[in-house]
Design an enzyme around this catalytic site. Structure first.
Site, PDB file in Angstrom:
ATOM      1  N   ASN A 219      -8.521 -13.879   5.182  1.00 17.74           N
ATOM      2  CA  ASN A 219      -7.338 -13.036   5.351  1.00 17.74           C
ATOM      3  C   ASN A 219      -6.284 -13.803   6.118  1.00 17.74           C
ATOM      4  O   ASN A 219      -6.189 -15.014   6.001  1.00 17.74           O
ATOM      5  CB  ASN A 219      -7.722 -11.696   5.998  1.00 17.74           C
ATOM      6  CG  ASN A 219      -6.824 -10.552   5.569  1.00 17.74           C
ATOM      7  OD1 ASN A 219      -5.615 -10.617   5.707  1.00 17.74           O
ATOM      8  ND2 ASN A 219      -7.421  -9.503   5.024  1.00 17.74           N
ATOM      9  N   TRP A 220      -5.499 -13.135   6.945  1.00 17.19           N
ATOM     10  CA  TRP A 220      -4.316 -13.744   7.566  1.00 17.19           C
ATOM     11  C   TRP A 220      -4.656 -14.849   8.561  1.00 17.19           C
ATOM     12  O   TRP A 220      -3.808 -15.688   8.877  1.00 17.19           O
ATOM     13  CB  TRP A 220      -3.502 -12.669   8.298  1.00 17.19           C
ATOM     14  CG  TRP A 220      -4.260 -12.036   9.434  1.00 17.19           C
ATOM     15  CD1 TRP A 220      -5.002 -10.907   9.390  1.00 17.19           C
ATOM     16  CD2 TRP A 220      -4.391 -12.551  10.766  1.00 17.19           C
ATOM     17  NE1 TRP A 220      -5.596 -10.676  10.607  1.00 17.19           N
ATOM     18  CE2 TRP A 220      -5.227 -11.663  11.475  1.00 17.19           C
ATOM     19  CE3 TRP A 220      -3.885 -13.667  11.430  1.00 17.19           C
ATOM     20  CZ2 TRP A 220      -5.572 -11.863  12.809  1.00 17.19           C
ATOM     21  CZ3 TRP A 220      -4.226 -13.872  12.763  1.00 17.19           C
ATOM     22  CH2 TRP A 220      -5.060 -12.966  13.443  1.00 17.19           C
TER      23      TRP A 220
ATOM     24  N   CYS B 231      -4.522   5.045  11.474  1.00 18.18           N
ATOM     25  CA  CYS B 231      -4.215   4.720  12.880  1.00 18.18           C
ATOM     26  C   CYS B 231      -5.187   5.431  13.827  1.00 18.18           C
ATOM     27  O   CYS B 231      -5.788   4.816  14.697  1.00 18.18           O
ATOM     28  CB  CYS B 231      -2.790   5.119  13.225  1.00 18.18           C
ATOM     29  SG  CYS B 231      -1.510   4.256  12.297  1.00 18.18           S
TER      30      CYS B 231
ATOM     31  N   THR C 149       4.059  -7.530  -2.415  1.00 13.60           N
ATOM     32  CA  THR C 149       4.838  -7.944  -1.252  1.00 13.60           C
ATOM     33  C   THR C 149       4.394  -9.311  -0.738  1.00 13.60           C
ATOM     34  O   THR C 149       3.216  -9.678  -0.815  1.00 13.60           O
ATOM     35  CB  THR C 149       4.732  -6.902  -0.127  1.00 13.60           C
ATOM     36  OG1 THR C 149       3.368  -6.563   0.074  1.00 13.60           O
ATOM     37  CG2 THR C 149       5.517  -5.651  -0.491  1.00 13.60           C
TER      38      THR C 149
ATOM     39  N   GLU D 264       0.823  -1.215   0.000  1.00 13.49           N
ATOM     40  CA  GLU D 264       0.000   0.000   0.000  1.00 13.49           C
ATOM     41  C   GLU D 264       0.853   1.259   0.000  1.00 13.49           C
ATOM     42  O   GLU D 264       0.338   2.357  -0.191  1.00 13.49           O
ATOM     43  CB  GLU D 264      -0.917   0.032   1.232  1.00 13.49           C
ATOM     44  CG  GLU D 264      -2.205  -0.728   1.075  1.00 13.49           C
ATOM     45  CD  GLU D 264      -2.011  -2.229   1.123  1.00 13.49           C
ATOM     46  OE1 GLU D 264      -2.833  -2.948   0.546  1.00 13.49           O
ATOM     47  OE2 GLU D 264      -1.028  -2.707   1.727  1.00 13.49           O
TER      48      GLU D 264
ATOM     49  N   ASN E  90      -0.922  -7.698  -3.241  1.00 17.00           N
ATOM     50  CA  ASN E  90      -1.676  -6.859  -4.169  1.00 17.00           C
ATOM     51  C   ASN E  90      -0.783  -5.889  -4.928  1.00 17.00           C
ATOM     52  O   ASN E  90       0.387  -5.691  -4.605  1.00 17.00           O
ATOM     53  CB  ASN E  90      -2.737  -6.076  -3.399  1.00 17.00           C
ATOM     54  CG  ASN E  90      -2.123  -5.225  -2.292  1.00 17.00           C
ATOM     55  OD1 ASN E  90      -1.843  -5.746  -1.215  1.00 17.00           O
ATOM     56  ND2 ASN E  90      -1.904  -3.946  -2.540  1.00 17.00           N
TER      57      ASN E  90
ATOM     58  N   MET F 178       5.002   6.943  17.520  1.00 19.63           N
ATOM     59  CA  MET F 178       4.400   7.954  16.663  1.00 19.63           C
ATOM     60  C   MET F 178       5.463   8.479  15.698  1.00 19.63           C
ATOM     61  O   MET F 178       6.394   9.158  16.106  1.00 19.63           O
ATOM     62  CB  MET F 178       3.835   9.101  17.511  1.00 19.63           C
ATOM     63  CG  MET F 178       3.392  10.306  16.704  1.00 19.63           C
ATOM     64  SD  MET F 178       2.042   9.946  15.561  1.00 19.63           S
ATOM     65  CE  MET F 178       2.129  11.388  14.487  1.00 19.63           C
TER      66      MET F 178
ATOM     67  N   LYS G  70      -7.978 -13.553  -0.590  1.00 16.87           N
ATOM     68  CA  LYS G  70      -8.984 -12.520  -0.381  1.00 16.87           C
ATOM     69  C   LYS G  70     -10.085 -12.530  -1.433  1.00 16.87           C
ATOM     70  O   LYS G  70     -11.190 -12.050  -1.184  1.00 16.87           O
ATOM     71  CB  LYS G  70      -8.319 -11.137  -0.395  1.00 16.87           C
ATOM     72  CG  LYS G  70      -7.629 -10.722   0.893  1.00 16.87           C
ATOM     73  CD  LYS G  70      -7.239  -9.261   0.759  1.00 16.87           C
ATOM     74  CE  LYS G  70      -6.544  -8.730   1.997  1.00 16.87           C
ATOM     75  NZ  LYS G  70      -6.251  -7.286   1.843  1.00 16.87           N
TER      76      LYS G  70
ATOM     77  N   ASP H 291      -7.018  -5.031  -4.061  1.00 16.83           N
ATOM     78  CA  ASP H 291      -6.317  -5.493  -2.860  1.00 16.83           C
ATOM     79  C   ASP H 291      -6.592  -6.965  -2.591  1.00 16.83           C
ATOM     80  O   ASP H 291      -6.703  -7.396  -1.451  1.00 16.83           O
ATOM     81  CB  ASP H 291      -6.702  -4.640  -1.644  1.00 16.83           C
ATOM     82  CG  ASP H 291      -5.808  -4.897  -0.436  1.00 16.83           C
ATOM     83  OD1 ASP H 291      -4.718  -5.478  -0.611  1.00 16.83           O
ATOM     84  OD2 ASP H 291      -6.202  -4.510   0.687  1.00 16.83           O
TER      85      ASP H 291
END
Length: 723
Positions: free
Chosen positions: A392-393, A635, A240, A182, A260, A672, A332, A305
């Protein structure tokens, strides 16, 4: 250790597809060499599982995502936590033997789309191997936790690479990939020698700009023919390999699931189209050299994706009267694939959910695309399944005795749209999101639709898929699936669309899984009937596992909410009610009750925000909102009980330091990241102005709620959507 185990399997002629399941030890994250998440142990069964209770627990010392399944070898449990922490514990008592905490470059958090996840360790030759979030691969001494060697897996630190998957041992090599599609990454997988950490080979999944020189290998020359030569090579292309690496001793082959494309839309990424090998593919590589043996693309020309990085199971299955070595894979894109491990030929392909990107696959396994349904670069489209994936995972479990595949399945879509026509092409944003696509999941669509621009809203309301949204925005189920037909023998609903769960199956006919509501569930493998439920007070997503020490069978699972959408904590989750303290919980027959965490305190009304600075205008506030969603919302979704700070609740001192935090990295040690390379002082001031306005609005709403006696954590005041 694992290297010795693999050697014994080879000497005994035990292929990965024999899939006998794990025994007393659980030496792989997937249990056995085939990754089946199936155990031969039968001490815990339907007749006594009601007696299951807590044997011991271990506080992991963190409060973020937990997705790893532990490994147990010779009475020692090794497991990983977020960022790449490793814990070695006595598997019978939970006594800590050692803990490893990597020195992670916390700036990597900026390129972690889906939290600080880590999916496990690999154990071989007296070493425990783990990938840290910043891409460093560590080999630790299994007895002491001391670093034996470390290898930097990142090829270009100016790009948004991270590592979140478990390493995979393949003979004398250990393999690992990276995340970041992404962002601005070009995917690859790398093999290192277990003995000393030296690189053996590397396979890139995406070609590079042909103008910059020859490709690294002939397989990339072949892939280049499927890309526009004027593709957005500067952004990397994606692809990836962030999970799904399996070694097959039977063929001395490594299978990788490829991620993706990036940017998402093929119109942007590869303007003249093409299938874009090796995106969203399974690729079989020679273990010794990394050369391609075969490849199969599950989603040609991915723009949605639809990663192929979801866990694979290697199993021997009977197809048309013949037993074949196969890969069972549910990526997916909404389909369950049974693929011949020797040839790469699809043996069966069956839909698990509603799909509109394809009408199916032909006899040769080629997707029959329906481009006008999903070409969101030409206007908004509702695409099924969603980018969150039908799967998914979270690992599935395969029981070879029942020939059933136990998996959580999410039937959901999302609205997708790109920049308005005529918008100038966006330059690469270093280590930042480059998807150039907006997503809204269908459970949220009717709530969010009125807030979208009128031109978008009008088009969306006319889409035929809006009827799908109205009829059934989503379904979320645990299913027992026949992999040859895709049909479910049984299915049970789960609580919400953000619930996700790994599974464990045992030869005694049990299926174990958790819920983000905090329950550990045990079901009858033949019927799905709930046999045992333990309320832990901790959200569970990771797959449970089981092992035996000194004649006692244990079941272990890690707890902790997070992953994709981690900033938005659903109100039905244990993390929302009790917080997200991470624990490893281990159960046995006649164990004790689980002590739940104390409930979170009642929320106070948001503090008064500071006054807006002189010169702040409505246009500046609107600009700040756009910048927030582009850079911060992944986030800081600003949802109550989020695991990241709700920036509508900042205290005066935080407001005073806002610029130093965002641009200068004042809180970098706490995770952060700094943004001074992408956000100007004026950009940060605009974001801050919008947050001040939001805090004022939130405080006003909460003052009204308090006056009426309503709780401040009512879901109705979570006003921001994470898309």
């Amino acid at each position: 250790m694992r290297g010795a185990i693999l050697a014994l399997l080879l000497l005994a002629g035990c292929a990965a597809g024999d899939n006998g399941g794990a025994g007393d030890d659980w030496p792989f994250t997937g249990g056995d060499v085939g990754g089946s998440h199936f155990s031969r142990l039968t001490d815990i069964d339907a007749g006594n599982v009601a007696r299951l209770g807590l044997a011991w627990s271990h506080d992991l010392g963190t409060n973020r995502v937990q997705e790893a399944t532990p490994v147990v070898v010779d009475g020692v449990m090794y497991t990983s936590g977020n960022l790449g922490r490793v814990y070695a514990l006595d598997a019978a008592t939970g006594a800590s033997l050692w803990t490893f905490e990597p020195e992670v470059d916390m700036q990597a958090n900026r390129s972690a789309c889906c939290d600080q996840a880590n999916r496990g360790v690999a154990v071989a030759d007296g070493k425990v191997m783990v990938g840290a979030l910043d891409g460093m691969l560590y080999a630790l001494d299994a007895k002491t936790g001391a670093v034996v060697w470390k290898a930097d897996t990142v090829t270009d630190h100016s790009r948004g690479y991270t590592s979140t998957g478990a390493p995979e041992v393949a003979g004398d090599l250990v393999l690992i990939g990276n995340a970041g599609a992404e962002y601005d990454a070009r995917g690859y997988v790398t093999a290192y020698r277990i003995a000393d950490g030296k690189q053996a080979w590397r396979f890139f999944t995406v070609p590079h700009d042909p103008k910059t020189g020859p490709q690294e290998n002939p397989a990339l020359d072949a892939a280049l023919k499927t890309w526009d030569k004027d593709s957005r090579w500067d952004i990397g292309g994606g692809g990836t390999v962030w999970d799904a690496i399996n070694y097959d001793p039977a063929f001395d082959t490594v299978y990788i699931g490829v991620g993706n494309g990036g940017p998402y839309a093929i119109k942007t990424r590869s303007p003249k189209g093409g299938t874009n090998l090796y995106l969203s593919s399974i690729v079989a590589l020679d273990r010794k050299t990394g050369a391609v043996k075969w490849h199969y693309q599950e989603t040609p020309g991915d723009s949605w994706d639809y990663t192929a990085t979801q866990p694979m199971v290697l199993a021997d299955v009977e197809v048309d009267g013949k037993v074949r070595p196969a890969i069972l894979h549910s990526p997916k894109n909404g389909y369950l694939f049974v693929i011949d491990r020797e040839t790469g030929k699809p043996l069966r392909i069956n839909a698990l959910v509603r799909t509109n990107w394809t009408k199916g696959f032909d006899k040769d396994g080629v997707a029959q695309m329906t481009p006008k349904n999903v070409d969101y670069w030409n206007g908004p489209r509702i695409v099924y399944p969603a980018s969150a994936g039908a799967r998914n995972w979270y690992p599935a479990a395969y029981d070879p005795t029942r020939k059933l595949y136990f998996a959580h399945v999410l039937d959901m879509g999302n609205l997708m749209f790109g920049p308005s026509p005529g918008t100038p092409e966006q330059a690469r944003r270093a280590k930042a999101l480059n998807v150039q696509t907006t997503l809204v999941f269908t459970p949220m669509l009717q709530q969010v639709l009125p807030t979208l621009p009128a031109v978008i809203r009008d088009q969306v309301e006319k889409l035929p898929e809006m009827q799908w949204v109205k009829d059934k925005p989503y379904s979320s189920e645990l299913r027992a699936i026949d992999p040859l037909t895709g049909k479910a023998k049984w299915a049970v609903p789960t609580q919400g669309w953000q619930d996700r769960m790994g599974t464990l199956a045992t030869a005694s006919g049990l299926v174990f899984h958790g819920t983000i509501g905090g329950k550990l569930m045990v079901r009858d493998a033949d019927t799905g009937k709930l046999l045992k439920e333990i309320d832990t007070g901790s959200s569970i997503m990771a797959a449970p596992m089981t092992y035996r020490v000194k004649g006692v069978q244990y079941v272990a699972v890690a707890t902790g909410f997070g992953g994709g959408g981690w900033g938005y904590v659903p109100d039905y989750s244990a993390a929302y009610r009790y917080g997200n303290a991470n624990r490893l919980l281990v159960f046995k027959l006649d164990g004790a009750p689980v002590k739940k965490p104390d409930p979170l305190p009642v929320l106070e009304v948001a503090s008064p925000p500071p006054a807006q600075k002189p010169g702040v205008t409505p246009a500046m506030i609107a600009q700040g909102q756009g910048l927030f969603f582009q850079n911060c919302a992944i986030c800081h979704s600003n949802q109550l009980r989020s695991t990241a700070p709700d920036l509508r609740r900042m205290q005066p001192a935080t407001h005073d330091m806002f610029g130093a935090i965002v641009r200068d990295g004042l809180l970098l040690p706490g995770g952060m990241p700094r943004w001074d390379d992408l956000l100007s002082v004026q950009d940060v001031d605009a974001i801050h102005a919008w947050l001040i306005a939001e805090q004022g609005a939130l405080r006003a709403r909460e003052m009204k709620l308090k006056a009426t006696g309503k709780p401040l954590d009512a879901p109705s005041i979570a006003v921001m959507s994470n898309f």
